[in-house]
Design a protein around this motif. Sequence first.
Motif, PDB file in Angstrom:
ATOM      1  N   THR A  41       0.788  -0.685   0.194  1.00 11.36           N
ATOM      2  CA  THR A  41      -0.411   0.233  -0.071  1.00 11.36           C
ATOM      3  C   THR A  41       0.464   1.501   0.145  1.00 11.36           C
ATOM      4  N   HIS A  42       0.618   2.308  -0.248  1.00  5.89           N
ATOM      5  CA  HIS A  42       1.371   3.609  -0.007  1.00  5.89           C
ATOM      6  C   HIS A  42       1.850   4.002   0.951  1.00  5.89           C
ATOM      7  N   GLU A  43       1.022   3.590   2.120  1.00  3.96           N
ATOM      8  CA  GLU A  43       1.404   4.304   3.522  1.00  3.96           C
ATOM      9  C   GLU A  43       2.039   2.668   3.889  1.00  3.96           C
ATOM     10  N   ALA A  44       2.357   1.439   3.411  1.00  2.00           N
ATOM     11  CA  ALA A  44       3.540   0.948   4.017  1.00  2.00           C
ATOM     12  C   ALA A  44       4.589   1.140   3.247  1.00  2.00           C
ATOM     13  N   GLU A  45       4.870   1.798   1.750  1.00  2.65           N
ATOM     14  CA  GLU A  45       5.871   1.653   1.311  1.00  2.65           C
ATOM     15  C   GLU A  45       6.710   2.990   1.294  1.00  2.65           C
ATOM     16  N   LYS A  46       5.445   3.816   1.831  1.00  2.00           N
ATOM     17  CA  LYS A  46       6.725   5.349   2.299  1.00  2.00           C
ATOM     18  C   LYS A  46       7.251   4.878   3.568  1.00  2.00           C
ATOM     19  N   ARG A  47       7.315   4.363   4.303  1.00  2.00           N
ATOM     20  CA  ARG A  47       8.033   3.374   5.706  1.00  2.00           C
ATOM     21  C   ARG A  47       9.291   2.327   5.071  1.00  2.00           C
ATOM     22  N   VAL A  48       9.051   2.627   3.808  1.00  2.00           N
ATOM     23  CA  VAL A  48      10.509   1.572   3.255  1.00  2.00           C
ATOM     24  C   VAL A  48      11.628   2.158   2.747  1.00  2.00           C
ATOM     25  N   LEU A  49      13.021   1.884   3.026  1.00  2.03           N
ATOM     26  CA  LEU A  49      14.394   2.342   2.291  1.00  2.03           C
ATOM     27  C   LEU A  49      14.808   0.679   1.763  1.00  2.03           C
ATOM     28  N   ALA A  50      14.069   1.067   0.354  1.00  2.00           N
ATOM     29  CA  ALA A  50      15.029   0.096  -0.313  1.00  2.00           C
ATOM     30  C   ALA A  50      16.433  -0.231  -0.972  1.00  2.00           C
ATOM     31  N   LEU A  51      17.404  -1.045  -0.781  1.00  3.77           N
ATOM     32  CA  LEU A  51      19.205  -0.254  -1.420  1.00  3.77           C
ATOM     33  C   LEU A  51      19.284  -1.720  -2.083  1.00  3.77           C
ATOM     34  N   ILE A  52      19.606  -1.499  -3.508  1.00  3.36           N
ATOM     35  CA  ILE A  52      20.645  -3.161  -4.596  1.00  3.36           C
ATOM     36  C   ILE A  52      21.692  -2.912  -3.579  1.00  3.36           C
ATOM     37  N   TRP A  91      19.155   6.894   4.142  1.00  5.17           N
ATOM     38  CA  TRP A  91      17.807   6.282   5.466  1.00  5.17           C
ATOM     39  C   TRP A  91      17.316   7.838   5.299  1.00  5.17           C
ATOM     40  N   LEU A  92      17.957   9.195   5.856  1.00  3.65           N
ATOM     41  CA  LEU A  92      17.781  10.265   5.828  1.00  3.65           C
ATOM     42  C   LEU A  92      16.798  11.103   4.677  1.00  3.65           C
ATOM     43  N   LYS A  93      17.995  11.100   3.563  1.00  2.00           N
ATOM     44  CA  LYS A  93      16.780  11.468   1.774  1.00  2.00           C
ATOM     45  C   LYS A  93      15.718  10.597   2.270  1.00  2.00           C
ATOM     46  N   ARG A  94      15.899   9.276   2.586  1.00  2.00           N
ATOM     47  CA  ARG A  94      14.278   9.020   2.383  1.00  2.00           C
ATOM     48  C   ARG A  94      13.021   9.611   4.333  1.00  2.00           C
ATOM     49  N   PHE A  95      13.891   9.453   4.907  1.00  2.00           N
ATOM     50  CA  PHE A  95      13.176  10.029   5.505  1.00  2.00           C
ATOM     51  C   PHE A  95      13.345  10.866   6.289  1.00  2.00           C
TER      52      PHE A  95
END
Length: 126
Positions: A41-52, A91-95
Amino acid sequence: EQRKNNFFLLIVDENLDVRHGTNHETISGSTLVENIRLRLTHEAEKRVLALIRSVNDSATDIAVFSLRAHGFLSKAPIKRDRVNKELAPLWLKRFPSSEFGDLGGNSDTEKLSETTDDVELLPYIL
Protein backbone atom coordinates in the motif's frame (compact mmCIF):
# COMPACT_ATOMS: atom_id res chain seq x y z
CA GLU A 1 -0.07 -5.50 11.29
CA GLN A 2 1.81 -5.22 14.61
CA ARG A 3 4.65 -3.33 12.87
CA LYS A 4 2.42 -0.88 11.03
CA ASN A 5 4.34 2.15 12.35
CA ASN A 6 7.86 0.75 11.95
CA PHE A 7 10.35 1.66 9.27
CA PHE A 8 12.06 -1.04 7.21
CA LEU A 9 15.46 -1.23 5.55
CA LEU A 10 15.85 -3.73 2.72
CA ILE A 11 19.31 -4.40 1.33
CA VAL A 12 18.95 -6.75 -1.62
CA ASP A 13 21.67 -8.16 -3.83
CA GLU A 14 21.12 -7.55 -7.54
CA ASN A 15 21.88 -11.13 -8.51
CA LEU A 16 19.86 -13.59 -6.45
CA ASP A 17 20.48 -17.29 -6.96
CA VAL A 18 17.27 -19.23 -6.38
CA ARG A 19 16.34 -22.87 -6.61
CA HIS A 20 13.04 -24.27 -7.82
CA GLY A 21 13.23 -28.00 -7.14
CA THR A 22 16.31 -29.11 -9.05
CA ASN A 23 16.47 -26.01 -11.25
CA HIS A 24 18.74 -23.08 -10.36
CA GLU A 25 18.38 -19.61 -11.78
CA THR A 26 19.55 -16.08 -11.11
CA ILE A 27 16.90 -13.40 -10.75
CA SER A 28 17.22 -9.64 -10.55
CA GLY A 29 16.99 -8.33 -7.00
CA SER A 30 16.04 -4.87 -8.25
CA THR A 31 13.15 -6.32 -10.25
CA LEU A 32 12.05 -8.25 -7.16
CA VAL A 33 12.17 -5.06 -5.07
CA GLU A 34 10.19 -3.20 -7.72
CA ASN A 35 7.50 -5.90 -7.59
CA ILE A 36 7.39 -5.81 -3.80
CA ARG A 37 7.04 -2.02 -3.79
CA LEU A 38 4.18 -2.20 -6.31
CA ARG A 39 2.31 -4.66 -4.07
CA LEU A 40 2.59 -2.57 -0.92
CA THR A 41 0.00 0.00 0.00
CA HIS A 42 1.12 3.60 -0.37
CA GLU A 43 1.27 3.96 3.42
CA ALA A 44 3.41 0.82 3.81
CA GLU A 45 5.76 1.75 0.95
CA LYS A 46 6.41 5.15 2.56
CA ARG A 47 8.05 3.33 5.49
CA VAL A 48 10.49 1.28 3.38
CA LEU A 49 14.01 2.11 2.28
CA ALA A 50 15.03 -0.47 -0.33
CA LEU A 51 18.63 -0.47 -1.52
CA ILE A 52 20.22 -2.61 -4.21
CA ARG A 53 23.68 -3.96 -3.54
CA SER A 54 25.74 -4.70 -6.62
CA VAL A 55 29.22 -4.72 -8.12
CA ASN A 56 27.64 -3.15 -11.21
CA ASP A 57 28.13 0.54 -10.55
CA SER A 58 27.96 2.21 -13.94
CA ALA A 59 25.79 5.31 -14.20
CA THR A 60 23.28 3.30 -16.27
CA ASP A 61 23.09 0.47 -13.72
CA ILE A 62 22.69 2.86 -10.80
CA ALA A 63 19.92 4.71 -12.68
CA VAL A 64 18.05 1.42 -13.20
CA PHE A 65 18.48 0.44 -9.55
CA SER A 66 17.24 3.87 -8.46
CA LEU A 67 14.10 3.49 -10.58
CA ARG A 68 13.30 0.08 -9.14
CA ALA A 69 14.41 0.73 -5.55
CA HIS A 70 15.30 3.80 -3.48
CA GLY A 71 19.04 3.66 -4.00
CA PHE A 72 22.26 1.75 -4.47
CA LEU A 73 25.00 0.35 -2.24
CA SER A 74 28.33 -0.79 -3.58
CA LYS A 75 29.20 -4.39 -2.93
CA ALA A 76 32.60 -3.29 -1.66
CA PRO A 77 33.06 -4.26 1.99
CA ILE A 78 32.05 -1.61 4.52
CA LYS A 79 33.95 -1.51 7.78
CA ARG A 80 31.74 -1.81 10.85
CA ASP A 81 32.54 1.71 12.05
CA ARG A 82 31.52 3.16 8.64
CA VAL A 83 28.09 1.53 8.31
CA ASN A 84 26.19 4.50 9.79
CA LYS A 85 28.14 6.95 7.61
CA GLU A 86 27.23 4.94 4.50
CA LEU A 87 23.57 4.38 5.36
CA ALA A 88 22.66 7.61 7.17
CA PRO A 89 22.56 9.85 4.06
CA LEU A 90 20.36 7.32 2.22
CA TRP A 91 18.07 6.92 5.24
CA LEU A 92 17.75 10.66 5.80
CA LYS A 93 17.08 11.32 2.12
CA ARG A 94 14.20 8.82 2.26
CA PHE A 95 13.00 9.77 5.76
CA PRO A 96 13.83 13.46 6.39
CA SER A 97 14.02 14.39 10.06
CA SER A 98 10.96 16.63 9.54
CA GLU A 99 8.95 13.46 8.82
CA PHE A 100 10.89 11.01 10.99
CA GLY A 101 10.57 13.09 14.13
CA ASP A 102 12.94 14.82 16.49
CA LEU A 103 15.57 12.30 17.57
CA GLY A 104 17.83 14.77 19.35
CA GLY A 105 21.48 15.50 18.50
CA ASN A 106 23.17 18.27 16.59
CA SER A 107 22.99 16.94 13.05
CA ASP A 108 20.81 14.50 11.15
CA THR A 109 23.63 11.94 10.98
CA GLU A 110 24.24 12.27 14.72
CA LYS A 111 20.52 11.88 15.35
CA LEU A 112 20.45 8.65 13.38
CA SER A 113 23.62 7.33 15.04
CA GLU A 114 22.18 7.88 18.50
CA THR A 115 19.14 5.70 17.75
CA THR A 116 20.98 2.55 16.67
CA ASP A 117 20.32 0.86 20.02
CA ASP A 118 16.59 1.02 19.25
CA VAL A 119 16.90 -0.71 15.87
CA GLU A 120 15.49 -4.21 15.62
CA LEU A 121 17.22 -6.27 12.95
CA LEU A 122 15.14 -9.06 11.47
CA PRO A 123 17.12 -10.68 8.66
CA TYR A 124 15.19 -12.58 6.05
CA ILE A 125 16.93 -14.76 3.52
CA LEU A 126 15.10 -16.09 0.48
